[in-house]
Design a protein around this motif. Structure first.
Motif, PDB file in Angstrom:
ATOM      1  N   ILE A 240       0.866  -1.176   0.000  1.00 30.90           N
ATOM      2  CA  ILE A 240       0.000   0.000   0.000  1.00 30.90           C
ATOM      3  C   ILE A 240       0.904   1.228   0.000  1.00 30.90           C
ATOM      4  O   ILE A 240       1.815   1.329   0.829  1.00 30.90           O
ATOM      5  N   PRO A 241       0.673   2.172  -0.939  1.00 35.32           N
ATOM      6  CA  PRO A 241       1.538   3.366  -0.947  1.00 35.32           C
ATOM      7  C   PRO A 241       1.274   4.218   0.287  1.00 35.32           C
ATOM      8  O   PRO A 241       0.150   4.379   0.739  1.00 35.32           O
ATOM      9  N   LYS A 242       2.360   4.745   0.851  1.00 36.22           N
ATOM     10  CA  LYS A 242       2.246   5.588   2.038  1.00 36.22           C
ATOM     11  C   LYS A 242       1.947   7.016   1.599  1.00 36.22           C
ATOM     12  O   LYS A 242       2.607   7.544   0.705  1.00 36.22           O
ATOM     13  N   PRO A 243       0.944   7.629   2.211  1.00 36.29           N
ATOM     14  CA  PRO A 243       0.631   9.009   1.814  1.00 36.29           C
ATOM     15  C   PRO A 243       1.699   9.964   2.329  1.00 36.29           C
ATOM     16  O   PRO A 243       2.243   9.788   3.417  1.00 36.29           O
ATOM     17  N   GLU A 244       2.009  10.945   1.534  1.00 30.07           N
ATOM     18  CA  GLU A 244       2.983  11.951   1.955  1.00 30.07           C
ATOM     19  C   GLU A 244       2.246  13.094   2.632  1.00 30.07           C
ATOM     20  O   GLU A 244       1.330  13.687   2.067  1.00 30.07           O
TER      21      GLU A 244
END
Length: 129
Positions: free
Chosen positions: A58-62
């Motif tokens: 899952i991509p980590k939100p910036e």
């Protein structure tokens, strides 16, 4: 009237005791039968191995950077007045105790001798004649 109910109470109590003792014997016999029975052996079956599941990452939100907080100046505390030194009190000298008189050594008491047991002690025979 009261004398008629008393014997029936005793007889009911005796019946309950008799039935409970009979049922406990049945439990012991059943337990013995369970211990003596042999169970058939079940062959072992190997289960197929399942493939491992692969989950996508899952991509980590910036998160946006927070603005720097300004430093808060610390308030200056007022200086405390200096306390004068307290003089140490002079304690009176403690008088020394007189020397303890030397006691003479006392003789050690002698203990009475314990009589020994005879070696020929009659024993009880466990064999039947």
């Amino acid at each position: 009237m009261a004398s008629l109910s008393f014997p029936s109470f005793i007889s009911l109590t005796l019946l309950l005791i008799i039935f409970s003792s009979m049922s406990s014997n049945i439990n012991f016999v059943g337990a013995r039968h369970l211990m003596e029975t042999t169970l058939p052996e079940i062959p072992k079956v190997e289960l197929p191995t399942l493939p491992k599941l692969h989950l996508p990452e899952i991509p980590k939100p910036e998160l946006p950077k927070l603005p720097a907080l300004p430093e808060i100046p610390k308030p200056e505390l007022p200086k405390l007045p200096e306390l004068p030194e307290i003089p140490k009190p002079e304690l009176p000298k403690v008088p020394e105790l007189p020397a303890f008189p030397h006691l003479p050594e006392l003789p050690k008491p002698t203990l009475p001798a314990i009589p020994s047991l005879p070696k020929d002690i009659p024993t009880h025979s466990t064999t039947n004649p």
